[in-house]
Design a protein around this motif. Structure first.
Motif, PDB file in Angstrom:
ATOM      1  N   ARG A 127      40.640 -47.053 -56.523  1.00 32.16           N
ATOM      2  CA  ARG A 127      40.980 -48.529 -55.196  1.00 32.16           C
ATOM      3  C   ARG A 127      40.925 -49.197 -55.685  1.00 32.16           C
ATOM      4  NH1 ARG A 127      34.753 -47.874 -53.644  1.00 32.16           N
ATOM      5  NH2 ARG A 127      34.873 -49.968 -53.467  1.00 32.16           N
TER       6      ARG A 127
ATOM      7  N   TYR B  62      35.956 -63.365 -55.235  1.00 33.41           N
ATOM      8  CA  TYR B  62      35.414 -62.740 -54.490  1.00 33.41           C
ATOM      9  C   TYR B  62      34.695 -61.805 -54.718  1.00 33.41           C
ATOM     10  CZ  TYR B  62      37.255 -58.699 -54.224  1.00 33.41           C
ATOM     11  OH  TYR B  62      38.749 -57.651 -54.367  1.00 33.41           O
ATOM     12  N   THR B  63      34.696 -61.375 -56.365  1.00 41.42           N
ATOM     13  CA  THR B  63      33.935 -59.960 -57.391  1.00 41.42           C
ATOM     14  C   THR B  63      33.261 -60.674 -58.379  1.00 41.42           C
ATOM     15  OG1 THR B  63      36.278 -59.874 -58.414  1.00 41.42           O
ATOM     16  CG2 THR B  63      36.664 -58.108 -57.017  1.00 41.42           C
ATOM     17  N   ARG B  64      33.485 -61.850 -58.329  1.00 40.60           N
ATOM     18  CA  ARG B  64      32.653 -62.485 -59.340  1.00 40.60           C
ATOM     19  C   ARG B  64      30.974 -62.890 -58.856  1.00 40.60           C
ATOM     20  NH1 ARG B  64      36.244 -66.001 -62.903  1.00 40.60           N
ATOM     21  NH2 ARG B  64      33.790 -66.260 -63.609  1.00 40.60           N
ATOM     22  N   ARG B  65      30.000 -62.908 -59.504  1.00 44.04           N
ATOM     23  CA  ARG B  65      28.773 -63.812 -59.204  1.00 44.04           C
ATOM     24  C   ARG B  65      28.316 -64.853 -60.370  1.00 44.04           C
ATOM     25  NH1 ARG B  65      30.225 -61.447 -55.718  1.00 44.04           N
ATOM     26  NH2 ARG B  65      30.333 -59.871 -54.155  1.00 44.04           N
TER      27      ARG B  65
ATOM     28  N   ASP C  96      40.088 -53.018 -55.622  1.00 49.66           N
ATOM     29  CA  ASP C  96      39.473 -53.401 -56.021  1.00 49.66           C
ATOM     30  C   ASP C  96      38.561 -53.422 -56.951  1.00 49.66           C
ATOM     31  OD1 ASP C  96      38.137 -51.796 -54.687  1.00 49.66           O
ATOM     32  OD2 ASP C  96      36.476 -52.254 -53.931  1.00 49.66           O
ATOM     33  N   LEU C  97      38.745 -52.383 -57.132  1.00 51.15           N
ATOM     34  CA  LEU C  97      37.380 -51.367 -58.853  1.00 51.15           C
ATOM     35  C   LEU C  97      38.786 -52.011 -59.381  1.00 51.15           C
ATOM     36  CD1 LEU C  97      36.157 -48.412 -57.506  1.00 51.15           C
ATOM     37  CD2 LEU C  97      35.103 -50.719 -57.639  1.00 51.15           C
TER      38      LEU C  97
ATOM     39  N   ALA D 129      40.058 -64.590 -60.957  1.00 51.90           N
ATOM     40  CA  ALA D 129      39.292 -63.194 -61.391  1.00 51.90           C
ATOM     41  C   ALA D 129      38.936 -62.811 -62.993  1.00 51.90           C
ATOM     42  CB  ALA D 129      40.446 -62.075 -60.553  1.00 51.90           C
TER      43      ALA D 129
ATOM     44  N   VAL E 220      40.466 -54.504 -60.387  1.00 51.15           N
ATOM     45  CA  VAL E 220      40.366 -56.103 -60.296  1.00 51.15           C
ATOM     46  C   VAL E 220      38.827 -56.062 -60.504  1.00 51.15           C
ATOM     47  CG1 VAL E 220      39.860 -58.602 -59.022  1.00 51.15           C
ATOM     48  CG2 VAL E 220      41.445 -56.919 -58.387  1.00 51.15           C
ATOM     49  N   THR E 221      38.528 -55.577 -60.987  1.00 46.08           N
ATOM     50  CA  THR E 221      36.563 -56.013 -61.266  1.00 46.08           C
ATOM     51  C   THR E 221      36.720 -56.025 -63.377  1.00 46.08           C
ATOM     52  OG1 THR E 221      35.664 -53.086 -60.954  1.00 46.08           O
ATOM     53  CG2 THR E 221      35.635 -55.471 -59.199  1.00 46.08           C
ATOM     54  N   ARG E 222      37.787 -54.200 -63.558  1.00 43.96           N
ATOM     55  CA  ARG E 222      38.190 -54.168 -64.473  1.00 43.96           C
ATOM     56  C   ARG E 222      39.298 -55.122 -64.966  1.00 43.96           C
ATOM     57  NH1 ARG E 222      36.938 -49.537 -67.072  1.00 43.96           N
ATOM     58  NH2 ARG E 222      35.133 -48.287 -65.305  1.00 43.96           N
TER      59      ARG E 222
END
Length: 236
Positions: free
Chosen positions: A70, A103-106, A72-73, A152, A75-77
């Protein structure tokens, strides 16, 4: 290598947009993908970011096959993109647009550091941080699109036509910033019709014609290739 595309084929309905293309982006590089309108450049970027499904072939990022992953995944990679047309959120402020990039980060403390880095990289955005994205000039919106992608914290930044519609002075500024982003450690895959600027700043490049890779080499090799000069640099 950071990104490896092998034999990638992509369809738009019955129309074949990509015909088994293969390319590599090594960590730390700026790689340019040049070609005429309709050659398949943006299609390639959308396939890498997961916005278009592929028919055949593979996309491997940092050793992991992401072909069916996907968007969005991805992006997190570590795959970020500043899309063609900029795609800013017109009703949101500059700061809100940048926050959307994270938005994917904490990791709030690190997000704050990256926000400061982006505003330092783009002083114009700092001046307009409370202004709505839709009221910015074309050049400012391009800066915002790149800054949002950087929020990101990507390992690979996909830049799709960053100079489109900009005045010559702003084009020079955008490419200087691209070089600076790369020097700070971000790998870049650059789609660009301004072949002169793209190849001048790229470590390597590929020429895409009607969905096929027809040439590859270092930026300087392609810059001085007679066929490339005639087709893309306006030199007979």
């Amino acid at each position: 290598m950071l990104l490896e595309i092998k034999d990638l084929t992509l369809l738009y309905g019955r129309i074949q947009a990509l015909h088994g293309i293969s390319l590599v982006v090594n960590e730390g590089e700026v790689v340019a993908l040049i070609g005429a309108n309709g050659a398949g450049k943006t299609t390639t970027m959308r396939a890498i970011s997961g916005l278009r499904p592929v028919a055949q072939g593979s996309i491997v990022f940092d050793g992991t096959d992401v072909t069916r992953m996907r968007a969005d995944l991805r992006v997190t990679r570590g795959i970020g993109q500043a899309p063609e047309g900029r795609g800013v959120f017109p009703g949101m402020t500059v700061l809100e647009n940048l926050e959307m990039g994270a938005y994917t980060r904490r990791d709030k403390a690190e997000i704050a550091k990256d926000m400061a880095m982006v505003l330092d990289l783009f002083p114009r955005l700092a001046e307009r941080r409370k202004q709505a994205g839709g009221t910015l000039s074309g050049g400012e919106q391009q800066m915002l699109a790149v800054g949002r992608a950087l929020m990101a914290r990507p390992r690979l930044l996909l830049l799709d036509e960053p100079s489109m519609g900009l005045a010559p002075k702003l084009i020079q500024q955008i490419f200087e910033i691209i070089t600076r982003i790369n020097e700070q450690g971000t790998t870049i895959l650059l789609v660009e019709q301004n072949a002169q600027q793209a190849l001048s700043r790229a470590h390597r490049g590929y020429v895409l014609e009607t969905g096929r890779i027809v040439k590859e080499g270092t930026g300087q090799e392609l810059l001085h290739d007679p066929a490339v000069k005639e087709a893309y640099l306006g030199v007979a």
